[in-house]
Each structure stands twice: as C-alpha cells, then as structure tokens.
Design a protein around this motif. Structure first.
Motif, mmCIF file in Angstrom:
data_model
loop_
_atom_site.group_PDB
_atom_site.id
_atom_site.type_symbol
_atom_site.label_atom_id
_atom_site.label_comp_id
_atom_site.label_asym_id
_atom_site.label_seq_id
_atom_site.Cartn_x
_atom_site.Cartn_y
_atom_site.Cartn_z
ATOM 1 N N VAL A 455 -58.082 54.489 6.389
ATOM 2 C CA VAL A 455 -59.383 55.004 5.952
ATOM 3 C C VAL A 455 -60.437 53.904 5.985
ATOM 4 C CG1 VAL A 455 -60.660 55.895 3.965
ATOM 5 C CG2 VAL A 455 -58.441 56.882 4.575
ATOM 6 N N PHE A 456 -60.091 52.746 5.461
ATOM 7 C CA PHE A 456 -61.075 51.664 5.354
ATOM 8 C C PHE A 456 -61.210 50.851 6.639
ATOM 9 C CE2 PHE A 456 -60.346 52.526 0.895
ATOM 10 C CZ PHE A 456 -61.586 52.311 0.325
ATOM 11 N N ASP A 457 -60.172 50.830 7.448
ATOM 12 C CA ASP A 457 -60.161 49.956 8.625
ATOM 13 C C ASP A 457 -59.488 50.669 9.792
ATOM 14 O OD1 ASP A 457 -60.261 47.714 10.278
ATOM 15 O OD2 ASP A 457 -58.479 46.785 9.383
ATOM 16 N N PRO A 458 -60.139 51.704 10.330
ATOM 17 C CA PRO A 458 -59.485 52.535 11.358
ATOM 18 C C PRO A 458 -59.118 51.782 12.625
ATOM 19 C CG PRO A 458 -61.830 53.096 11.126
ATOM 20 C CD PRO A 458 -61.481 52.204 9.984
ATOM 21 N N LEU A 459 -59.835 50.710 12.943
ATOM 22 C CA LEU A 459 -59.508 49.936 14.150
ATOM 23 C C LEU A 459 -58.463 48.859 13.891
ATOM 24 C CD1 LEU A 459 -63.088 49.449 15.643
ATOM 25 C CD2 LEU A 459 -61.360 51.139 16.307
ATOM 26 N N GLY A 460 -58.130 48.638 12.629
ATOM 27 C CA GLY A 460 -57.135 47.628 12.302
ATOM 28 C C GLY A 460 -57.565 46.204 12.556
ATOM 29 N N ILE A 461 -58.872 45.915 12.368
ATOM 30 C CA ILE A 461 -59.360 44.565 12.673
ATOM 31 C C ILE A 461 -59.382 43.639 11.453
ATOM 32 C CG2 ILE A 461 -60.771 45.391 14.591
ATOM 33 C CD1 ILE A 461 -63.236 45.082 12.775
ATOM 34 N N LEU A 462 -59.183 44.166 10.246
ATOM 35 C CA LEU A 462 -59.275 43.344 9.043
ATOM 36 C C LEU A 462 -57.920 42.732 8.690
ATOM 37 C CD1 LEU A 462 -61.705 45.363 6.745
ATOM 38 C CD2 LEU A 462 -62.015 42.999 7.511
ATOM 39 N N ASN A 463 -57.829 41.427 8.804
ATOM 40 C CA ASN A 463 -56.625 40.666 8.453
ATOM 41 C C ASN A 463 -55.366 41.360 8.947
ATOM 42 O OD1 ASN A 463 -55.642 38.299 7.439
ATOM 43 N ND2 ASN A 463 -55.649 38.925 5.303
ATOM 44 N N PRO A 464 -55.265 41.586 10.252
ATOM 45 C CA PRO A 464 -54.143 42.356 10.792
ATOM 46 C C PRO A 464 -52.808 41.661 10.568
ATOM 47 C CG PRO A 464 -55.369 41.275 12.546
ATOM 48 C CD PRO A 464 -56.174 41.098 11.292
#
Length: 468
Positions: A455-464
């Motif tokens: 929900v918050f990071d649909p592209l998965g770019i935050l601290n993967p």
C-alpha cells in the motif's frame, strides 16, 4: 517479489540520475565519488551484505526529500534511508545502484513546549542533544539507547529503539505522538497529533515507528516529554550465579518496585569492561546487577531492593554514595558492547527479549550454547524488561570461528522463541533477522505485513530487502 522489481534497474531508468537529483538539490548535497559513497554502505551489523550506492544525498529540507523520492519513483531507483548508522541489524545497508538518503543534516530542534510537554524535531537530531536541550526546560526525553551520544531520533524511530530506562519509562514508540512522512511517490503525510490524547482513525504513527524506512521517510517528529525526574542513585549487587541474579530481578518486579534502571552484566562482560577501561569492577562475580531509582527518596528504595538481592543470594550489595559514583557504574554498563568487541575484534550482538520470569533460563541457555560452540559470549541485559544482548565474540578472519559464531547467534534466537520471547526487543530486523521474523510472526503475519508494504510502497523502492 518486491525486490525483483527494483534490485536491478536498467541503464535507461538510472541514466541521468545524478543530473535529475541535482535539478532540485544543491551540489554539496549529492555525493557520487565511489570512495566517499562506500563509507555510507552499511551500519554496524556483521554478516549483512551491503551494496554500492549510485549516490548519497544529504538533504536539509522536506522539499529536498520530496524531490529525491519523486525522482526515485520516476526512475524506479531504490532509496535507503539512513541516520547515524549505529544500527545493529543491517537495516541501513545500501543496495547496488540505490540512492542512500542520509538525514543527518536535518538536525534542527524546531520547538520545545513546556506547557504541552512536547518537542518537535527533525530526524537528524542526536538523541543526547535533544535530551540536554529539553533538560534546560525542566523536561525529560526518556529513550536512551547505549549509543545515545551519536544515534539520531530518526534512527530511533525507524528501529523503535529502547535503552537503559525502558523498565520504568518505556521505549521510543511510547513517545512518538505524530510524524511528517515523505511517501515513496514524494507526497507528504502527517500522522498523529500534538495533543495529550487523540484516537482519530487508524494509528498510522505507530505503524511507521519500527518500520525501518520501508514505508516512508520520517522528516519531522512530535515527541512527548516528561517532567525531569530527580537524579537517580544506583546500587550494584554481586551474585555467585546468573540464575541468582535473575531470581533477584523477579523478586524486585514482583515486589511492585519501579526502578528507573535494572541492568545485568555477566562475568564475561564485567571482565571485558575492566580490560578496556580499568574500572575496577568485581571480576570474582558471576553476575553484576545494577538497580537505580529516581524517586524523591531513592535511598529507601535502594535499601528495599538490597534486601531482595540479599534474599536471592547476593554475595555483596553496594549502594552508590552519590551521583558521581552512580554515573561511574552506568558508564561501565554503557561500555559493555564496546568492551566485548575488543575481546576478539568482531561481535554479533543478539537482541532477544524474553518474559522476565524466564530470564534465568535464557542466560543458562546462552552459556550452554557458548560451551557447545567453543566461543566467548558475553551477556548484558536490560534485565528489568527481559531484553538480553548476548554478544558473540569471534575472529572474523577465522572462517570456522565465523561459522560457529553465526550458528550460535541463530541458536540464541531459537532459544528466545522457545521461551516465549521475541527475536528483537529494540534493534530491529533489518537484514540480519529476516528469516527469524518469518518464523516468529508466521505465514499469515508475513502476508499481512507485505500487504501493508504494498500500500505504501507499490514499486518496492523504499529500503528494499529489509524485514522480509
């Protein structure tokens, strides 16, 4: 699945990344020299891989953070937020080709309100700096990790950190009232409140606390403060066994006492601190228990606790005569992890929290694991809340010893779960404990947490790659 979408972005996507960043940032805020960016690759955890950042950005404003996230979303570039990098789980480790977003330059205390008993701060404020600043107003910010002189409030929020005072005052999550968070797409979200009470909607503030930068970038925090307590006095009790010391902890807590600190150091830790700092701690002891009270009459409280320690089998109980002696004892405890690192040069610091009633079983189990693997494992603990820090000391240049160190670390976490505990009380999951988080919360728990991340990071770019 989230990692697979962003861990290897194409040249077309990342091309011109530096130019795009510089379009909204001053030149000094963007670092691309590989020799410099390499120094931002990881935190203080061992056995955690770290990649090579494409760039390191040091923003000073919320708008600059928003620009970074908009750019990263457009180019599908991962972003790894960092504070002071004092973490112990690999949660701040870079991935190849990422933007490291170091928030240390956002270090302003924006407001201190004695009436509302709040402080409003940016994420790069050092914990000790805030504590001293609010102290000038007769106020107190309780969370005090051992690294409080260097760790940042943003990092504390990201890992939901604790400290020595948790037994009485609780952890970071209990002091975060509201947050401003830059989301993955650059939008700014405000959560929580400035008021003493508030229950409007879902508690998104608590959701971000402990999320390790995987849901958004904290750029401002509203923190609750307390009136400054009296200076605490400390008591030191020696025990002939760790079991007896843990029995004393149980007696103290069952007796209704509320110490401001209740810490334990085993014989290995005591010896390491003496070797490092020559503090003259009693090396004949098997366990040293430190208890403190910041009540109006701490001497009376210490006397009551001293009697309980003696009933549990303490061989010697010594109350500090004054604040200076108390601070010396606390300094010994704060040096524990640094001292254990000096034993062999490398440490793996576990962070298993168990019910207080099973603390003795935890320490006995760690001793068995150390003997099984032929390793030195020192234990210091926030005994009052059951949070243990078994610290595996080993030679990183010895492959077999490194293997045994990792095996013992995993066995300690398994022991904690068997005793009804958790794999982390305050350090976070990061990279180091991903597999163990899945074991603790189960497949349904993992599924729900991944759904929140989506929900918050649909592209998965935050601290993967962190947490799961």
């Amino acid at each position: 699945m989230i990692m697979s979408r962003i861990e290897a972005p194409s040249d077309a996507h990342t091309g011109g990344l530096t130019d795009r960043l510089l379009a909204g940032l001053p030149p000094e805020a963007v670092l691309t020299d590989p020799d410099v960016t390499a120094s931002y690759a990881g935190d203080m955890a061992g056995f955690c891989p770290a990649g090579a950042p494409a760039a390191v950005v040091l923003p000073r404003t919320v708008e600059q953070v928003q620009h970074v996230m908009r750019t990263a979303t457009e180019l599908r570039v991962p972003v790894v937020p960092q504070g002071a990098r004092t973490g112990l789980s690999g949660g701040a480790n870079a991935t190849d080709g990422c933007v490291v977003l170091s928030l240390t330059k956002m270090d302003r205390i924006l407001e201190i309100s004695p009436v509302d008993r709040i402080a409003v701060v940016e994420p790069g404020v050092i914990n000790a700096t805030l504590s001293r600043a609010v102290g000038e107003h007769g106020l107190y910010y309780p969370p005090d990790p051992s690294s409080w002189e260097t760790c940042t409030i943003g990092g504390n929020i990201g890992t939901a950190s604790g400290g020595l005072c948790c037994v009485k005052y609780g952890v970071t999550a209990e002091y975060v009232l509201g947050l401003d968070v830059v989301l993955a797409d650059g939008r700014l979200l405000s959560t929580g409140r400035r008021t003493a009470k508030g229950v409007a909607g879902y508690d998104l503030t608590r959701l971000f606390v402990g999320s390790e930068g995987t849901l958004g970038i904290v750029v401002r925090a509203v923190l609750a403060l307390r009136p400054k307590p009296p200076r605490q006095l400390v008591l030191a009790a020696e025990f002939a066994s760790a079991t007896a010391a843990c029995d004393a902890v149980c007696r103290i807590m069952a007796g209704g006492h509320v110490p401001s600190l209740l810490e334990l150091m085993d014989r290995t830790t005591v010896k390491a601190v003496n070797d490092l700092a020559h503090m003259g701690l009693p090396e004949t002891t098997e366990a040293l228990l430190l208890a403190a009270f910041d009540t109006p009459d701490p001497a009376a409280d210490l006397a009551a606790v001293a009697a309980l320690c003696e009933a549990a089998g303490a061989t010697q109980v010594v109350p500090a005569d004054d604040e200076a002696e108390s601070e010396l004892l606390l300094q010994a405890r704060r040096l524990s992890l640094t001292a254990l690192e000096a034993v062999k040069g490398t440490t793996m610091i576990d962070d298993v929290c168990v019910p207080r009633s099973r603390l003795g079983e935890m320490l006995a189990g760690v001793e068995r694991i150390a003997a099984k693997h032929g390793l030195t494992i020192g234990v210091c603990a926030h005994a009052g809340d059951g949070n243990t820090h078994p610290t595996v000391c080993f030679d990183a240049g010895d492959p077999d010893e490194s293997r045994r160190a990792r095996a013992s670390f995993d066995e300690i976490m398994a022991l904690g779960l068997e005793l009804g505990g958790t794999i982390t009380g305050e350090h976070g999951v990061g990279l180091l404990k991903k597999e163990w988080l899945a074991r603790e919360i189960g497949p349904v728990g993992v599924e729900m947490q991944r759904a929140v991340k989506q929900v918050f990071d649909p592209l998965g770019i935050l601290n993967p790659g962190k947490l799961f």
